[in-house]
Scaffold this motif. Structure first.
Motif, short mmCIF file in Angstrom:
data_model
loop_
_atom_site.label_atom_id
_atom_site.label_comp_id
_atom_site.label_asym_id
_atom_site.label_seq_id
_atom_site.Cartn_x
_atom_site.Cartn_y
_atom_site.Cartn_z
N CYS A 43 -5.69 -17.18 45.97
CA CYS A 43 -5.99 -16.80 44.59
C CYS A 43 -4.69 -16.57 43.83
CB CYS A 43 -6.91 -15.57 44.53
SG CYS A 43 -6.11 -14.00 44.87
N LEU A 44 -4.75 -16.65 42.54
CA LEU A 44 -3.55 -16.49 41.72
C LEU A 44 -2.91 -15.11 41.92
CD1 LEU A 44 -1.65 -17.73 39.66
CD2 LEU A 44 -3.20 -16.94 37.86
N ASP A 45 -3.73 -14.07 42.08
CA ASP A 45 -3.20 -12.73 42.29
C ASP A 45 -2.39 -12.66 43.59
OD1 ASP A 45 -3.13 -9.89 41.41
OD2 ASP A 45 -4.10 -9.60 43.35
N CYS A 46 -2.90 -13.22 44.66
CA CYS A 46 -2.15 -13.23 45.93
C CYS A 46 -0.89 -14.08 45.83
CB CYS A 46 -3.03 -13.73 47.08
SG CYS A 46 -4.18 -12.49 47.70
N ARG A 47 -1.00 -15.21 45.15
CA ARG A 47 0.19 -16.05 44.99
C ARG A 47 1.27 -15.32 44.21
NH1 ARG A 47 -2.82 -21.01 42.77
NH2 ARG A 47 -1.00 -21.03 41.43
N LYS A 48 0.89 -14.62 43.15
CA LYS A 48 1.88 -13.88 42.37
C LYS A 48 2.45 -12.71 43.17
CE LYS A 48 0.47 -14.98 37.68
NZ LYS A 48 1.73 -15.35 37.06
N SER A 49 1.61 -12.04 43.96
CA SER A 49 2.09 -10.87 44.69
C SER A 49 3.01 -11.24 45.85
CB SER A 49 0.92 -10.03 45.20
OG SER A 49 0.25 -10.67 46.25
N THR A 50 2.88 -12.46 46.38
CA THR A 50 3.73 -12.87 47.48
C THR A 50 4.88 -13.78 47.04
OG1 THR A 50 2.37 -14.82 47.98
CG2 THR A 50 1.84 -12.76 49.14
N GLY A 51 4.71 -14.43 45.90
CA GLY A 51 5.72 -15.39 45.46
C GLY A 51 5.66 -16.68 46.24
N THR A 52 4.54 -16.93 46.92
CA THR A 52 4.36 -18.14 47.72
C THR A 52 3.02 -18.77 47.37
OG1 THR A 52 3.31 -16.96 49.54
CG2 THR A 52 5.71 -17.17 49.62
N GLY A 53 2.60 -19.77 48.14
CA GLY A 53 1.35 -20.47 47.88
C GLY A 53 0.10 -19.74 48.33
N HIS A 54 0.25 -18.76 49.21
CA HIS A 54 -0.90 -17.99 49.68
C HIS A 54 -0.41 -16.68 50.29
CE1 HIS A 54 0.30 -20.01 53.46
NE2 HIS A 54 -0.16 -18.90 54.03
N SER A 55 -1.35 -15.77 50.49
CA SER A 55 -1.03 -14.55 51.23
C SER A 55 -1.64 -14.69 52.63
CB SER A 55 -1.60 -13.31 50.53
OG SER A 55 -3.01 -13.38 50.48
N HIS A 74 -0.02 -0.69 41.94
CA HIS A 74 -0.31 -1.41 40.71
C HIS A 74 -1.74 -1.92 40.80
CE1 HIS A 74 0.05 -4.03 37.26
NE2 HIS A 74 -0.39 -5.02 38.00
N THR A 75 -2.57 -1.59 39.81
CA THR A 75 -3.97 -2.00 39.81
C THR A 75 -4.21 -3.05 38.74
OG1 THR A 75 -4.62 0.21 40.56
CG2 THR A 75 -6.35 -1.15 39.57
N ARG A 76 -4.97 -4.06 39.11
CA ARG A 76 -5.34 -5.11 38.18
C ARG A 76 -6.67 -5.70 38.59
NH1 ARG A 76 -1.97 -10.22 37.84
NH2 ARG A 76 -3.96 -11.25 37.75
N THR A 77 -7.25 -6.53 37.76
CA THR A 77 -8.49 -7.20 38.08
C THR A 77 -8.16 -8.50 38.82
OG1 THR A 77 -9.56 -6.26 36.14
CG2 THR A 77 -10.62 -8.17 37.16
N ALA A 78 -8.73 -8.65 40.01
CA ALA A 78 -8.47 -9.83 40.84
C ALA A 78 -9.42 -10.97 40.45
CB ALA A 78 -8.66 -9.46 42.30
N THR A 85 -5.77 -2.73 44.06
CA THR A 85 -4.55 -1.95 43.94
C THR A 85 -3.62 -2.36 45.06
OG1 THR A 85 -5.73 -0.08 42.97
CG2 THR A 85 -3.55 0.37 43.89
N ARG A 86 -2.47 -2.86 44.68
CA ARG A 86 -1.44 -3.26 45.65
C ARG A 86 -0.38 -2.17 45.68
NH1 ARG A 86 -2.14 -8.42 47.33
NH2 ARG A 86 -3.55 -9.70 46.08
N ASN A 87 -0.16 -1.63 46.87
CA ASN A 87 0.81 -0.56 47.06
C ASN A 87 2.11 -1.13 47.59
OD1 ASN A 87 -0.84 2.07 46.65
ND2 ASN A 87 -2.16 0.68 47.78
N ALA A 101 -11.74 -2.58 45.09
CA ALA A 101 -13.01 -1.90 44.79
C ALA A 101 -14.18 -2.69 45.38
CB ALA A 101 -13.18 -1.76 43.28
N ARG A 102 -13.97 -3.96 45.65
CA ARG A 102 -15.00 -4.82 46.23
C ARG A 102 -15.33 -4.40 47.66
NH1 ARG A 102 -15.17 -9.51 49.09
NH2 ARG A 102 -16.93 -10.81 48.54
N ALA A 103 -14.36 -3.85 48.37
CA ALA A 103 -14.55 -3.43 49.77
C ALA A 103 -13.76 -2.14 49.99
CB ALA A 103 -14.08 -4.53 50.70
N PRO A 104 -14.24 -1.02 49.46
CA PRO A 104 -13.46 0.22 49.47
C PRO A 104 -13.17 0.81 50.85
CG PRO A 104 -15.69 0.62 48.69
CD PRO A 104 -15.54 -0.86 48.82
N LEU A 105 -13.87 0.36 51.88
CA LEU A 105 -13.64 0.88 53.22
C LEU A 105 -12.63 0.06 54.01
CD1 LEU A 105 -17.34 1.76 54.15
CD2 LEU A 105 -15.58 3.24 53.15
#
Length: 153
Positions: A43-55, A74-78, A85-87, A101-105
């Motif tokens: 997903c675009l969020d994972c690509r941006k957070s890793t700086g690569t093609g996937h996480s 940092h919290t954003r809508t995925a 929230t990425r820590n 929030a989709r899988a809080p556990l």
């Protein structure tokens, strides 16, 4: 929501007993418990957070992960529509873990955080609809446009 993904059962015979830390050592994680899922996400969020093609991610029950040290989030809508929230370490910027929030556990841990992640073996690729052609993945890896057919990780 994620009834199926919140109720994941452990993967057969894989339990972690690991420590991991950020690049500067200011934050450390203690991970002890069964692995619930291993995957790659394009997903675009994972690509941006890793700086690569996937996480590359390992999912653990939140009670299997203990963190020490100061972190920032940092919290954003995925892409799923849920907040994630990425820590990370505020000193060196190392990504530490994410919670959605989709899988809080569940806690999502980047595999690159571990010094010797030889145990990592992804079982699926999610958000393949935005996977980049140049980012080569094993052709045998099951791919899903968004999430698995049952809506889980």
């Amino acid at each position: 929501m994620c009834a199926a993904s919140c109720q994941l059962s452990p993967m057969p015979m894989l339990s972690l007993d690991e420590t991991a830390s950020c690049a500067c050592g200011a934050v450390s994680l203690r991970i002890k418990g069964p692995v619930l899922s291993m995957l790659v996400c394009s997903c675009l969020d994972c690509r941006k957070s890793t700086g690569t093609g996937h996480s590359a991610v390992v999912l653990m029950s939140t009670d299997s992960v203990a963190a020490s040290g100061k972190m920032k989030g940092h919290t954003r809508t995925a892409a799923s529509g849920a907040e994630i929230t990425r820590n990370f370490c505020p000193k060196c910027g190392t990504p530490l873990f994410a919670k959605t929030a989709r899988a809080p556990l569940l806690t999502l841990l980047p595999v690159g955080l571990f010094d010797q992640p030889d145990w990592f073996s992804p079982r699926q690729a999610i958000f393949s609809r935005t996977h980049l052609d140049w980012d080569t993945l094993d052709e045998a890896l099951p791919r899903y446009d968004t999430y698995r057919d049952n809506g889980g990780f």
